[in-house]
Design a protein around this motif. Structure first.
Motif, mmCIF file in Angstrom:
data_model
loop_
_atom_site.group_PDB
_atom_site.id
_atom_site.type_symbol
_atom_site.label_atom_id
_atom_site.label_comp_id
_atom_site.label_asym_id
_atom_site.label_seq_id
_atom_site.Cartn_x
_atom_site.Cartn_y
_atom_site.Cartn_z
ATOM 1 N N TYR A 194 0.790 -1.248 0.000
ATOM 2 C CA TYR A 194 0.000 0.000 0.000
ATOM 3 C C TYR A 194 0.818 1.291 0.000
ATOM 4 O O TYR A 194 0.294 2.355 0.271
ATOM 5 C CB TYR A 194 -1.021 0.000 1.137
ATOM 6 N N ILE A 195 2.089 1.192 -0.301
ATOM 7 C CA ILE A 195 2.894 2.424 -0.365
ATOM 8 C C ILE A 195 2.768 3.012 -1.784
ATOM 9 O O ILE A 195 2.983 2.290 -2.761
ATOM 10 C CB ILE A 195 4.393 2.128 -0.104
ATOM 11 N N GLY A 225 -2.474 1.841 5.182
ATOM 12 C CA GLY A 225 -1.532 2.868 5.615
ATOM 13 C C GLY A 225 -2.317 3.875 6.442
ATOM 14 O O GLY A 225 -3.519 4.058 6.221
ATOM 15 N N CYS A 226 -1.646 4.542 7.408
ATOM 16 C CA CYS A 226 -2.391 5.317 8.402
ATOM 17 C C CYS A 226 -3.200 6.486 7.832
ATOM 18 O O CYS A 226 -4.084 7.000 8.498
ATOM 19 C CB CYS A 226 -1.451 5.788 9.501
ATOM 20 N N ASN A 227 -2.922 6.918 6.604
ATOM 21 C CA ASN A 227 -3.726 8.016 6.045
ATOM 22 C C ASN A 227 -4.654 7.539 4.923
ATOM 23 O O ASN A 227 -5.124 8.325 4.117
ATOM 24 C CB ASN A 227 -2.815 9.150 5.550
ATOM 25 N N GLN A 228 -4.937 6.245 4.899
ATOM 26 C CA GLN A 228 -5.756 5.697 3.805
ATOM 27 C C GLN A 228 -7.168 5.285 4.234
ATOM 28 O O GLN A 228 -7.939 4.791 3.414
ATOM 29 C CB GLN A 228 -5.048 4.481 3.184
ATOM 30 N N ASP A 262 -21.572 -1.851 6.986
ATOM 31 C CA ASP A 262 -21.044 -2.043 8.341
ATOM 32 C C ASP A 262 -19.525 -1.772 8.386
ATOM 33 O O ASP A 262 -18.768 -2.534 8.990
ATOM 34 C CB ASP A 262 -21.338 -3.496 8.776
ATOM 35 N N ILE A 263 -19.110 -0.690 7.733
ATOM 36 C CA ILE A 263 -17.671 -0.417 7.602
ATOM 37 C C ILE A 263 -17.116 0.188 8.885
ATOM 38 O O ILE A 263 -17.687 1.128 9.450
ATOM 39 C CB ILE A 263 -17.414 0.491 6.381
ATOM 40 N N LYS A 264 -16.008 -0.401 9.342
ATOM 41 C CA LYS A 264 -15.409 0.057 10.605
ATOM 42 C C LYS A 264 -13.917 0.332 10.406
ATOM 43 O O LYS A 264 -13.255 -0.359 9.621
ATOM 44 C CB LYS A 264 -15.561 -1.005 11.684
ATOM 45 N N ILE A 265 -13.425 1.329 11.134
ATOM 46 C CA ILE A 265 -11.994 1.661 11.084
ATOM 47 C C ILE A 265 -11.413 1.399 12.470
ATOM 48 O O ILE A 265 -12.003 1.805 13.473
ATOM 49 C CB ILE A 265 -11.799 3.143 10.697
ATOM 50 N N LYS A 266 -10.290 0.701 12.501
ATOM 51 C CA LYS A 266 -9.684 0.365 13.787
ATOM 52 C C LYS A 266 -8.265 0.928 13.857
ATOM 53 O O LYS A 266 -7.542 0.894 12.855
ATOM 54 C CB LYS A 266 -9.652 -1.160 13.913
ATOM 55 N N LYS A 267 -7.881 1.406 15.017
ATOM 56 C CA LYS A 267 -6.540 2.005 15.167
ATOM 57 C C LYS A 267 -5.518 0.985 15.670
ATOM 58 O O LYS A 267 -5.883 0.001 16.303
ATOM 59 C CB LYS A 267 -6.612 3.171 16.155
ATOM 60 N N ARG A 273 -5.482 1.783 11.163
ATOM 61 C CA ARG A 273 -4.680 0.656 10.659
ATOM 62 C C ARG A 273 -5.498 -0.413 9.952
ATOM 63 O O ARG A 273 -4.981 -1.128 9.096
ATOM 64 C CB ARG A 273 -3.891 0.032 11.839
ATOM 65 N N VAL A 274 -6.781 -0.540 10.310
ATOM 66 C CA VAL A 274 -7.590 -1.602 9.709
ATOM 67 C C VAL A 274 -8.947 -1.047 9.292
ATOM 68 O O VAL A 274 -9.559 -0.288 10.043
ATOM 69 C CB VAL A 274 -7.810 -2.768 10.717
ATOM 70 N N VAL A 275 -9.379 -1.396 8.093
ATOM 71 C CA VAL A 275 -10.749 -1.096 7.671
ATOM 72 C C VAL A 275 -11.441 -2.434 7.426
ATOM 73 O O VAL A 275 -10.889 -3.311 6.761
ATOM 74 C CB VAL A 275 -10.772 -0.237 6.382
ATOM 75 N N SER A 276 -12.628 -2.586 8.000
ATOM 76 C CA SER A 276 -13.367 -3.829 7.782
ATOM 77 C C SER A 276 -14.787 -3.512 7.293
ATOM 78 O O SER A 276 -15.267 -2.390 7.456
ATOM 79 C CB SER A 276 -13.431 -4.656 9.071
ATOM 80 N N GLY A 277 -15.401 -4.472 6.657
ATOM 81 C CA GLY A 277 -16.762 -4.289 6.179
ATOM 82 C C GLY A 277 -17.415 -5.636 5.974
ATOM 83 O O GLY A 277 -16.776 -6.694 6.138
ATOM 84 N N ARG A 278 -18.699 -5.625 5.617
ATOM 85 C CA ARG A 278 -19.397 -6.886 5.368
ATOM 86 C C ARG A 278 -20.069 -6.818 4.004
ATOM 87 O O ARG A 278 -20.565 -5.770 3.591
ATOM 88 C CB ARG A 278 -20.441 -7.134 6.454
ATOM 89 N N ARG A 279 -20.065 -7.955 3.350
ATOM 90 C CA ARG A 279 -20.709 -8.019 2.043
ATOM 91 C C ARG A 279 -22.215 -7.933 2.216
ATOM 92 O O ARG A 279 -22.782 -8.628 3.047
ATOM 93 C CB ARG A 279 -20.356 -9.348 1.352
ATOM 94 N N PHE A 280 -22.795 -7.060 1.429
ATOM 95 C CA PHE A 280 -24.246 -6.831 1.546
ATOM 96 C C PHE A 280 -25.029 -8.047 1.117
ATOM 97 O O PHE A 280 -24.660 -8.741 0.181
ATOM 98 C CB PHE A 280 -24.620 -5.611 0.704
#
Ligand code: GLN
Length: 276
Positions: A185-186, A239-242, A257-262, A269-276
Motif C-alpha cells: 500500500y505504499i 496505511g495510516c492516512n488511507q 457495516d464499515i469500521k476503522i480500527k486504530k 490501521r484496519v478497515v473492515s466491512g461486510r458483504r451486503f
C-alpha cells in the motif's frame, strides 16, 4: 581476545556510527543469536573471554547490520502474535501493527473459512489458524518464493493451510466467510523515501501499491466480494492516512457495516466491512 562485555560495547558503538536506530538493541539480539545466551548468562559470563570463532561470527553479522540489512533477515526470524516466523528477502517482515488486523479477525472467525490475500510469510493466516479455530484456511500470493516461506512457516507450526499461487483472485474458486489482506500500500513515488532497511532489502512487490497506493484495495474489494458469502467479512490493513479512501472503495463496491480500527500508536490501521 575480548570479553563478552567489550564485544557488545564495540558492536553498539559501531552500529551507532552507522546510523542504526536501535544500535544497542540490535547488538544485543545479534549477541543472543550467535552466543545463544540470555540476560542472566550474559551477566554471569560477561567478563570472560569469548571464543574466537563466535567473536568472528558475531562480527560478520554486526557488519551486515551496519549495512542496514534488517536484523530479521540476518537472524532469519521474526516474532508475530507470539509465534516465530522464518523470513527471507522474498517476504515482507511481519510488523507488529498487523497484529491489530489479526486480532480483529480473531473476534469473528471461529468455525469460519478464511482466505488471506497477499499472504507473504503467511504470518496472518498462520496466526489465525493457530488461535482461531478456522474451518478452512487459504493463503494466496503471486510470488512463488513467498509461498515457499509461508509453507515452511505453516509446517513449523504444524498447521494445515492451503497455499495458492494466484494473481489476486484469478485462480481462486468458491466463496469464503472472511477475506483478510495486508496488501502492498505504499504509493510508488514514496518508495524511495523509505528507510534503507525497507527500501533496499524488502521485496518491492510487497510494498508498492501503485501510483496512489490504493490499487490493491480497489481490486481486492471488487474481486473479493464475489468470493465472499452474504454478510461475509472483509478485513484490510491500511496505511495510516488511507482510512477514508479505503472506506469509500468498500462503500462503492457495496460493502456495509464499515469500521476503522486504530493500531497501538493510535493510527488508523484496519478497515473492515461486510458483504451486503
Ligand atoms: N500479509 C503479509 C504480512 O502482513 C505480507 C504483506 C505484503 O506482502 N504486503 O506480513
Amino acid at each position: 581476545m575480548s570479553t563478552l562485555r567489550e564485544i557488545l560495547r564495540t558492536a553498539e558503538n559501531y552500529l551507532k556510527q552507522h546510523a542504526i536506530a536501535d544500535a544497542d538493541v540490535d547488538a544485543w539480539y545479534l549477541l543472543v543469536h550467535v552466543f545463544g545466551i540470555n540476560r542472566a548468562e550474559f551477566y554471569l559470563h560477561r567478563e570472560e573471554e569469548a571464543s574466537k570463532i563466535q567473536e568472528e561470527a558475531y562480527w560478520t553479522l554486526v557488519e551486515q547490520r551496519a549495512k542496514h540489512i534488517p536484523l530479521q533477515l540476518i537472524t532469519g526470524t521474526q516474532e508475530f502474535m507470539g509465534l516465530e516466523f522464518a523470513v527471507t528477502s522474498d517476504v515482507l517482515i511481519p510488523r507488529q501493527d498487523t497484529e491489530v488486523l489479526v486480532e480483529g479477525v480473531l473476534k469473528v472467525c471461529s468455525q469460519k473459512s478464511v482466505l488471506d490475500m497477499c499472504t507473504g510469510s503467511g504470518c496472518i493466516i498462520i496466526s489465525l489458524s493457530k488461535y482461531g479455530n478456522l474451518s478452512k484456511a487459504v493463503g494466496v500470493d503471486l510470488s512463488e518464493k513467498a509461498l515457499k516461506v509461508a509453507e515452511i512457516n505453516a509446517v513449523k507450526h504444524n498447521l494445515n493451510i492451503e497455499f495458492i499461487k494466484s494473481n489476486l483472485f484469478e485462480k481462486i474458486e468458491g466463496v469464503y466467510d472472511i477475506v483478510v489482506s495486508n496488501p502492498p500500500y505504499i504509493p510508488s513515488g514514496e518508495i524511495q523515501s523509505l528507510m534503507p532497511e525497507v527500501r533496499d532489502h524488502e521485496p518491492i512487490m510487497a510494498l508498492d501499491g501503485d501510483l496512489d497506493g490504493l490499487a490493491f484495495y480497489r481490486k481486492i474489494a471488487k474481486e473479493g466480494k464475489d468470493h465472499l458469502i452474504k454478510n461475509g467479512y472483509i478485513f484490510l490493513e491500511i496505511g495510516c492516512n488511507q482510512a477514508q479512501d479505503v472506506k469509500e472503495i468498500l462503500q462503492k463496491e457495496g460493502f456495509c457495516d464499515i469500521k476503522i480500527k486504530k493500531d497501538l500508536s493510535g493510527l488508523d490501521r484496519v478497515v473492515s466491512g461486510r458483504r451486503f
